[in-house]
Scaffold this motif. Structure first.
Motif, PDB file in Angstrom:
ATOM      1  N   LYS A  68     -19.399-123.811  27.427  1.00  0.00           N
ATOM      2  CA  LYS A  68     -19.183-125.138  28.004  1.00  0.00           C
ATOM      3  C   LYS A  68     -20.358-125.691  28.802  1.00  0.00           C
ATOM      4  N   VAL A  69     -21.573-125.492  28.282  1.00  0.00           N
ATOM      5  CA  VAL A  69     -22.749-126.149  28.833  1.00  0.00           C
ATOM      6  C   VAL A  69     -22.702-127.592  28.334  1.00  0.00           C
ATOM      7  N   LYS A  70     -22.836-128.556  29.223  1.00  0.00           N
ATOM      8  CA  LYS A  70     -22.689-129.976  28.882  1.00  0.00           C
ATOM      9  C   LYS A  70     -23.827-130.460  27.990  1.00  0.00           C
ATOM     10  N   ILE A  71     -23.438-131.192  26.924  1.00  0.00           N
ATOM     11  CA  ILE A  71     -24.386-131.715  25.941  1.00  0.00           C
ATOM     12  C   ILE A  71     -24.475-133.233  26.062  1.00  0.00           C
ATOM     13  N   GLU A  72     -25.674-133.741  25.860  1.00  0.00           N
ATOM     14  CA  GLU A  72     -25.893-135.183  25.812  1.00  0.00           C
ATOM     15  C   GLU A  72     -24.944-135.806  24.790  1.00  0.00           C
ATOM     16  N   GLU A 117     -17.887-128.391  21.323  1.00  0.00           N
ATOM     17  CA  GLU A 117     -16.451-128.297  21.553  1.00  0.00           C
ATOM     18  C   GLU A 117     -15.983-129.643  22.092  1.00  0.00           C
ATOM     19  N   ALA A 118     -14.671-129.836  22.176  1.00  0.00           N
ATOM     20  CA  ALA A 118     -14.139-131.058  22.757  1.00  0.00           C
ATOM     21  C   ALA A 118     -14.734-131.245  24.147  1.00  0.00           C
ATOM     22  N   GLY A 119     -15.172-132.452  24.441  1.00  0.00           N
ATOM     23  CA  GLY A 119     -15.773-132.710  25.751  1.00  0.00           C
ATOM     24  C   GLY A 119     -17.277-132.580  25.752  1.00  0.00           C
ATOM     25  N   GLY A 120     -17.889-132.299  24.591  1.00  0.00           N
ATOM     26  CA  GLY A 120     -19.340-132.245  24.501  1.00  0.00           C
ATOM     27  C   GLY A 120     -19.974-131.055  25.177  1.00  0.00           C
ATOM     28  N   THR A 121     -19.517-129.844  24.812  1.00  0.00           N
ATOM     29  CA  THR A 121     -20.080-128.626  25.391  1.00  0.00           C
ATOM     30  C   THR A 121     -20.491-127.654  24.296  1.00  0.00           C
ATOM     31  N   VAL A 122     -21.302-126.661  24.673  1.00  0.00           N
ATOM     32  CA  VAL A 122     -21.756-125.654  23.730  1.00  0.00           C
ATOM     33  C   VAL A 122     -21.874-124.308  24.444  1.00  0.00           C
ATOM     34  N   ASP A 123     -21.680-123.239  23.675  1.00  0.00           N
ATOM     35  CA  ASP A 123     -21.909-121.875  24.155  1.00  0.00           C
ATOM     36  C   ASP A 123     -23.410-121.630  24.025  1.00  0.00           C
TER      37      ASP A 123
END
Length: 135
Positions: A68-72, A117-123
Motif C-alpha cells: 500500500k505505497v501510494k501511487i500517482e 490495488e484499490a485506492g492507488g497503492t502498490v507492494d
C-alpha cells in the motif's frame, strides 16, 4: 538547507518517530521532516526530497518491503518497475522519472507487484536514495 535525518543502515527497517498528525499524513505516503513535523515530499521542489515512508500514525521507515505505497493517480505499475518520487502528486510514487525543469529525480525503490490495488497503492521494496538529481 533541508535538515537531514540520520539512519543506522542504508536499508534500515528501524522505526522512526515523527509527527504525522500536524499535516494529517496517512500511511503509504513519502515525506521529509521540517521542524520535527512530517511534510509530503514533492519532486517539483528541490527542498522537499523524500526522506522516509509514513507507515502509521507518528511512525516512519526509510527502507523495507511495504504494501500500500501510494501511487500517482492514473499510473499503472508493473512488478520490477523502478519507483520515483512523483512530480505530479506530492508524497506518491510513479514509474516515470520526472522531467520538468527544477524537478528532483529521486529513486524510491522497486515494485514487487503488478498494477495497483484499490485506492492507488502498490507492494514495493523501499530503499530511498538520498543521492538524487535536480533537472
Amino acid at each position: 538547507m533541508l535538515p537531514r535525518v540520520q539512519f543506522s543502515h542504508w536499508l534500515s527497517t528501524d522505526e522512526i518517530s515523527i509527527d504525522t498528525e500536524t499535516n494529517n499524513i496517512d500511511a503509504g505516503y513519502l515525506a521529509y521532516v521540517s521542524s520535527g513535523v512530517a511534510v509530503l515530499a514533492d519532486a517539483t521542489d528541490d527542498t522537499k526530497p523524500a526522506q522516509f515512508l509514513i507507515i502509521g500514525k507518528n511512525k516512519a521507515r526509510v527502507g523495507g518491503r511495504y504494501s500500500k505505497v501510494k501511487i500517482e493517480s492514473g499510473v499503472t505499475i508493473s512488478a520490477g518497475d523502478r519507483l520515483y518520487l512523483s512530480a505530479t502528486t506530492p508524497g506518491t510514487v510513479t514509474n516515470t522519472a520526472p522531467s520538468g525543469s527544477g524537478n528532483i529525480v529521486q529513486v524510491i525503490g522497486f515494485a514487487k507487484a503488478n498494477g495497483t490495488e484499490a485506492g492507488g497503492t502498490v507492494d514495493a521494496i523501499i530503499n530511498i536514495n538520498y543521492d538524487y538529481t535536480i533537472i
